[in-house]
Design a protein around this motif. Structure first.
Motif, short mmCIF file in Angstrom:
data_model
loop_
_atom_site.label_atom_id
_atom_site.label_comp_id
_atom_site.label_asym_id
_atom_site.label_seq_id
_atom_site.Cartn_x
_atom_site.Cartn_y
_atom_site.Cartn_z
N VAL A 84 0.82 -1.22 0.00
CA VAL A 84 0.00 0.00 0.00
C VAL A 84 0.85 1.26 0.00
N ASN A 85 0.58 2.11 -0.96
CA ASN A 85 1.09 3.48 -0.90
C ASN A 85 -0.13 4.37 -0.72
N ARG A 86 -0.25 4.97 0.47
CA ARG A 86 -1.50 5.65 0.77
C ARG A 86 -1.73 6.88 -0.11
N ALA A 87 -0.65 7.46 -0.62
CA ALA A 87 -0.81 8.59 -1.54
C ALA A 87 -1.46 8.12 -2.83
N GLY A 88 -1.20 6.88 -3.20
CA GLY A 88 -1.75 6.32 -4.43
C GLY A 88 -3.12 5.70 -4.24
N TRP A 89 -3.55 5.65 -3.01
CA TRP A 89 -4.78 4.94 -2.68
C TRP A 89 -6.00 5.57 -3.35
N GLY A 90 -6.03 6.93 -3.36
CA GLY A 90 -7.17 7.62 -3.93
C GLY A 90 -7.33 7.37 -5.43
N SER A 91 -6.24 7.04 -6.09
CA SER A 91 -6.28 6.89 -7.54
C SER A 91 -6.69 5.50 -7.97
#
Lengths: 291, 291
Positions: free
Chosen positions: A283-290
């Protein structure tokens, strides 16, 4: 993340299991539970689960008068995992994608966790087999590889004893893939079966990374309580890899260079990530929204 | 049986789940937990788990100001199970051994239990299919049939709403097998999703048995607290069938004419019976030694 009421039964279970590891005296076990319940009744839910877990394991150590209830368990975990090291190297070396395979192995190694229900010395071989055939259920591995391609330094926040052998294999592959310096961070003191400096040395981590203590004994990374050195490295290193659910629960924020690798251990986090308990995630939380 | 420390996390989980059924107010939920933990700290382990469970659910009702948190759940369980009644009758009627098949159905019906983790309105059809293909892991069914062959009266201690429809099918088959009078015992007041008088009436139990209340509201049968009538029937009836783990936990002794039918719900009882969680058992404790 905050603590949920659903975490409370799990805290209590941990307290019972850890007490039983140290003593057969039912009276002592009961005293541990009672002190834990008293503490839980005023514990702020705005704190993270690893912060409460730390309080619980402090109580266990105090009431049972045992400095490190999981010491033997950690030693055995390291030994068992070291026995697998040659097989893991072979698996990785003969695979078409050594970086991915070693990353999955490192995540599978996160199964070695005595903080979760009924953990035991399970069949490590079958653990490896099933890991390699299971996809990441949150899969930001490509973003990780992209990040690594431009990196020269990695801060690797370790989790459990035993698991750190799997981490070592992954670190070795990262270093084959890219010329990087790795700093491997361990807990500053005994907490559950989390890896400490001695564990990291025991599995030869110093051959592939600089080992440093985070300066505190949460079963996670509570940054404001970590040493100044770790706090600064957290800002300066090119990539941060945080192993285990405890690190996920205790590290806030969504930095593009922060990757969480773990097996999901409880329904609360599974619901957050929209996956099932026991799923492996990268998980990369910055990438989660995308997604 | 005594209460084990391992039961405590489960008590806490029940308290959370029940509180959430009644209120979304996290403050109220927390108050429930805190009062429950305070009570648990002095609860005598020599008491049975259903006795502690009763205290917990009293607290929930008081703090949340809800007389019967599981009322809707019970109604829905009864309705869902009643929908299956024709299918169950057909399955039993076309089987080679209607008594065994209906007994297994009754035991499978014990899966409808909101006192265990993450229970929900699962697929009742698949529940039936899997039950019929699973053996009793403790199997004293032959002893039960032997007893029934010489009996003229049966005291049937019911357990959960919904499940009682499955019980009705079993009772109908027992009465086809042998001319018996059946007394169906329900809890004296709302406790978790246990069946009360209204539930038994709702599923038409009065057509096949005399329904009586046990006079108290434990999620089990604490005989010394039951009505004088139930205490006397417990001594005088030819066979006693006790459904569910709560009845197993709360009834002591090993009478030759007492048969426990349930799905094993927790590791503590599974260990006692040397079976796995979720196994179905038909236990006569007097016969247990001869296994």
């Amino acid at each position: 993340m905050n603590t949920y009421l659903d975490c409370f039964p799990c805290f209590l279970r941990q307290a019972i299991e850890a007490s039983k590891m140290v003593t057969d005296d039912a009276g002592v076990q009961r005293r541990v539970l009672n002190v834990v319940m008293e503490k839980m009744s005023t514990f702020p839910l705005t704190a993270t689960p690893p912060e409460m877990a730390r309080v619980i394991h402090q109580i266990i150590r105090e009431v049972t008068e045992s400095d490190d209830p999981y010491r033997l368990v950690k030693e055995r975990s390291n030994e068992k995992a070291l026995e697998l090291y040659p097989k893991m190297k072979e698996l990785v070396g003969t695979s078409g994608n050594p970086l991915l395979v070693s990353c999955k192995l490192a995540t599978a190694g996160n199964s070695i966790d005595f903080g979760v229900p009924s953990s035991s010395f399970r069949d490590y071989h079958s653990l490896i087999e099933s890991a390699l055939s299971s996809p990441f259920k949150v899969d930001h591995f490509d973003e990780f590889v992209g990040c690594l391609s431009h990196a020269s330094s990695v801060l690797y926040l370790g989790d459990n004893a035993g698991e750190i052998v799997f981490d070592r294999v992954f670190i070795e592959e990262m270093r084959s893939f890219k010329d990087i310096d790795v700093i491997f961070v361990v807990r500053g003191g005994p907490i559950i079966n989390d890896a400490t400096y001695e564990d990291a040395r025991h599995v030869g981590m110093e051959k592939v990374a600089k080992i440093i203590s985070n300066g505190c004994d949460y079963p996670g990374t509570v940054l404001r309580s970590c040493s100044k050195e770790v706090q600064e490295l957290f800002q300066s290193e090119d990539i941060i890899i945080a192993k285990g659910q405890g690190n996920y629960e205790s590290i806030d924020g969504s930095r593009r260079n922060l990757f969480h690798l773990f097996k999901v251990k409880c329904p609360v986090v599974a619901t957050q990530l929209k996956v099932d308990v026991n799923d492996m995630v990268c998980v990369n939380r910055a990438g989660w929204g995308s997604q």
